[in-house]
Design an enzyme around this catalytic site. Structure first.
Site, mmCIF file in Angstrom:
data_model
loop_
_atom_site.group_PDB
_atom_site.id
_atom_site.type_symbol
_atom_site.label_atom_id
_atom_site.label_comp_id
_atom_site.label_asym_id
_atom_site.label_seq_id
_atom_site.Cartn_x
_atom_site.Cartn_y
_atom_site.Cartn_z
ATOM 1 C CD GLU A 195 -3.027 1.108 2.216
ATOM 2 O OE1 GLU A 195 -3.501 1.932 2.666
ATOM 3 O OE2 GLU A 195 -3.168 -0.094 2.929
ATOM 4 N NE ARG A 196 -2.273 5.030 0.151
ATOM 5 C CZ ARG A 196 -3.414 5.465 -0.600
ATOM 6 N NH1 ARG A 196 -3.294 5.393 -2.029
ATOM 7 N NH2 ARG A 196 -4.551 5.712 -0.022
ATOM 8 C CD GLU A 319 -7.879 5.411 6.963
ATOM 9 O OE1 GLU A 319 -7.802 6.388 5.905
ATOM 10 O OE2 GLU A 319 -6.836 4.655 6.928
ATOM 11 N NE ARG A 352 -0.327 4.447 11.524
ATOM 12 C CZ ARG A 352 -1.398 4.904 10.636
ATOM 13 N NH1 ARG A 352 -2.551 4.612 10.628
ATOM 14 N NH2 ARG A 352 -1.060 5.644 9.733
ATOM 15 C CG ASP A 392 -3.761 10.918 5.509
ATOM 16 O OD1 ASP A 392 -2.888 10.395 5.795
ATOM 17 O OD2 ASP A 392 -4.753 10.227 4.578
ATOM 18 C CD GLU A 420 -1.011 8.122 0.974
ATOM 19 O OE1 GLU A 420 -2.465 8.023 1.055
ATOM 20 O OE2 GLU A 420 -0.504 7.928 2.164
#
Length: 719
Positions: A195-196, A319, A352, A392, A420
């Protein structure tokens, strides 16, 4: 140590010695594919300095009585052979003409005899000293530390000095890391997608582990240790529970074995619902006895496979990820259960603070509102991982107000090296100054001068654990990061995690000299490009504090999308998100006088203007232009800067290797086209609200707005 490490070392030493003579006869531009990153160890081209180095380093003296000291010897042999162009012997006898002496008081009688006690007391477990010293009548350069790992860090520092062609006479320096945790976060998945990531597949070959240990794993550990990174979370924070199954723990244990000599601990991102997913329980309630028992058993299994396992990284209640709130528990209760379970093993929980849902109209308020009331309620082996900004990883954000607002809760910062929101691996952008912008920001938490860096280092508050992490993107692409210049941000992050006071320009120069050339023209040209790149990247995307204007895959522009509209809020009056006391009042989350400055449309720094205020198109800017005119000029300045970067890069033809020159040249062509698309899309779209002309003297967009809207669906496709 695992047999594969021994086999790798035999192959390495044999190959290095056989290849040394060949390398000296080849043009140094040959085969520059970027694999060696900043550890190229090319022959020093300054003949006077080269001879001085040869005179001072004719042999190496150290005891290879541990895997880490073996790694020290290998790195020195690799580095010195390449840099000096001649074989340097490793011997336990002193050479009267120049010896490099390395070790600790425990593994070296010579070091123990040098009376470094007072200096060693300053070094802790990871610091080192490098000093020219008379040893038994011989003038030597000494690299000393309290631990083998400190010696390794000192070795990389010394080799960096040689690579950047510094004077090593009369050396006397001490270096101690300012942050305890210096981590890399990989967002790698079990199917080896990243991811990314943007740089190929995941480095971790799950299908061949643990039977086959790819040599690239060791090189990854070397690269990490060379900049002081001491931990790696190897999997995506959107975690697949299977990473902690017995099958995968055996594979991960092999990686831990390889990383261990380089001081790199393994951390794992976990899925909070693992007791349900893997254990068949009906609940993952952190206060349920059966859940606690399940985690105790699983943690015991993890440490039986990986004795120095670093700990758990948790993304919870964000999320769509599961978390304690599902069961009516708060973040502290959720984290502390895991902390209690892992504490007997010396492990930590990294929790986080990136949380958001649909509970608030302004997403940037959410983390602060969620975690500040919990300050002091987290266990002492829990550390909150907070993104550098409150949203973000946007191209530019003010620092998160959580920094300084949690005096009783361990805190670390989360940066993003992978690009990103900044062109993925297609655009050239050096993030060193962006990192520094966050680290040097004054929180005013304990009065003027309480910078984010001081919070993270434990200077502001006496945190038992604190530090920095970055989401990185190395993959199976030969040069690790696809765009060669993404390596520069990786390098800068590691060095700043060691010492946040380092200068972004100094770090850029170090990287250039190690990665490309020590030629002054090359250094100054590339540095100029790098220092154009960051502001350019902001300007042609989201200037003056705009955010989230990109497409769903975060590459091309989409200011017309519903998500983007929620953030830029353009209308006939103006543009920007009102976070003043008349809006969401996010300004109240900052300490005085920042809350007052950010609340005042005439005092807020213009780079954050549209972050904190909804501003009239006719608002007068410091330049004398209206907001509309200033916004348009920023977009055009971004494109202009990319074109200047192209011109500067083209002057390097013949001065650096053809392979990387051509690669970056092509990528800059892509970047220029993308920058124009960003500029034209945003200017034309916002013009539908301002109803004002593009200022005279600026080139007009080639196509109309509808054309650019269609591009979103035609060319910006995720890998």
């Amino acid at each position: 140590m695992h047999i594969y490490l021994y086999l790798y070392r035999i192959v390495f030493l044999t190959g290095m010695l056989l290849g040394c003579s060949q390398a000296k006869s080849q043009n140094s531009y040959t085969g520059e594919d970027g694999y060696r990153t900043w550890l190229r160890y090319e022959l020093v081209d300054n003949q006077q300095l080269l001879q001085a180095y040869k005179n001072q380093i004719q042999q190496v003296h150290l005891n290879t009585n541990s895997p880490t000291m073996q790694a020290v010897e290998e790195e020195l042999l690799r580095g010195l052979t390449g840099l000096l162009g001649t074989k340097v012997e490793s011997s336990l006898k002193l050479n009267p003409n120049g010896t490099l002496v390395l070790g600790t008081p425990e593994n070296s009688p010579l070091i123990a005899s040098l009376n470094f006690n007072e200096k060693l007391e300053q070094l802790g477990t990871e610091g080192f000293l490098i000093e020219e010293k008379n040893v038994e009548g011989h003038q030597c350069i000494v690299i000393a530390a309290n631990t083998d790992l400190g010696v390794l860090y000192g070795t990389f520092h010394f080799l960096r000095m040689l690579q950047t062609q510094q004077n090593i006479s009369d050396l006397e320096l001490i270096s101690v890391p300012q942050c305890k945790l210096r981590l890399a976060n990989h967002w790698d998945n079990l199917d080896r997608s990243v991811e990314r990531g943007y740089a190929g597949r995941s480095l971790w070959e799950w299908g061949t582990l643990p039977e086959y240990a790819h040599p690239r794993y060791t090189d990854y550990a070397r690269i990490s240790a060379s900049v002081g990174i001491n931990g790696v979370a190897i999997n995506n924070v959107n975690a697949d529970a299977r990473f902690i199954t017995t099958q995968f723990l055996k594979k991960i244990a092999m990686l831990a074995d390889i990383f261990r000599p380089y001081g790199v601990k393994v951390y794992l991102a976990i899925n909070y619902s693992s007791p349900v997913t893997l254990g068949g329980l009906k609940t993952a309630d952190p206060l349920a006895p059966e859940v606690i028992a399940w985690w105790e058993k699983k943690t015991d299994e993890i440490y039986s496979q990986i004795p120095d396992f670093g700990g758990f990284l948790v993304k919870a209640d964000s999320e769509g990820q599961p978390g304690p709130k599902t069961y009516g528990r708060n973040h502290a209760e959720g984290a502390n259960m895991l902390a209690d379970v892992i504490k007997p093993f010396g492990g930590i929980v990294i929790w986080r603070a990136f949380v958001y849902g649909e509970r608030q109209a302004d997403r940037v308020r959410e983390a602060y509102d969620e975690f500040v009331p919990l300050d002091g309620k987290f266990a002492d082996n829990v550390v909150l991982q907070i993104k550098n900004g409150p949203l973000d990883f946007m191209p530019r954000e003010p620092f998160s107000p959580l920094f300084g607002a949690l005096p009783h809760t361990n805190t670390m910062i989360e940066f993003q090296v992978t690009q990103e929101y900044l062109g993925n691996a297609n655009h050239l952008l050096y993030k060193g100054r962006m990192f520094k912008e966050s680290l040097d920001a004054d929180t005013y938490a304990k009065g003027k001068g309480t910078t984010v860096g001081k919070v993270l280092s434990g200077e502001a508050y006496d945190y038992p654990i604190s530090g920095m992490t970055a989401v990185v993107n190395p993959g199976t692409d030969r040069n690790w990061t696809r765009h060669p210049f993404v390596q520069s941000s990786w390098f800068a992050f590691g060095r700043l995690a060691w010492d946040y006071n380092l200068d972004a320009e100094q770090l850029a120069e170090q990287w250039i000299r190690q990665t490309f050339s020590n030629n002054e023209t090359v250094v100054e040209t590339i540095k100029k490009i790098m220092f154009l790149s960051d502001e350019a990247g902001v300007n042609y995307r989201e200037p003056l504090g705009l955010t989230h204007i990109g497409t769903g895959i975060h590459y091309g522009p989409a200011p017309w999308s519903n998500r983007s509209k929620r953030f830029h809020q353009a209308d006939d009056y103006g543009i920007g998100f009102d976070r003043s006391e008349n809006g969401s009042n996010a300004v109240e989350q900052y300490f005085p006088p920042l809350n007052e400055i950010y609340n005042d449309i005439d005092r807020v720094p213009e780079k954050y203007l549209l972050w904190f205020h909804h501003v009239s198109w006719n608002h007068q800017m410091k330049s004398g232009r209206t907001l509309w005119e200033e916004l348009v000029h920023k977009y055009y300045d971004g494109v202009k800067a990319v074109r200047q970067m192209q011109q500067e890069w083209n002057t390097l033809e013949g001065r650096i290797d053809e392979q990387r020159f051509s690669h970056v040249k092509a990528l800059l062509e892509i970047q220029e086209k993308d920058a124009v698309i960003w500029r034209n899309s945003c200017v034309l779209y916002f013009q539908t609200f301002s109803q004002k002309p593009i200022p005279p003297g600026l080139e007009k967009p080639e196509f109309d707005l509808e054309y650019y809207k269609q591009l979103e669906h035609r060319i910006y496709i995720s890998e």
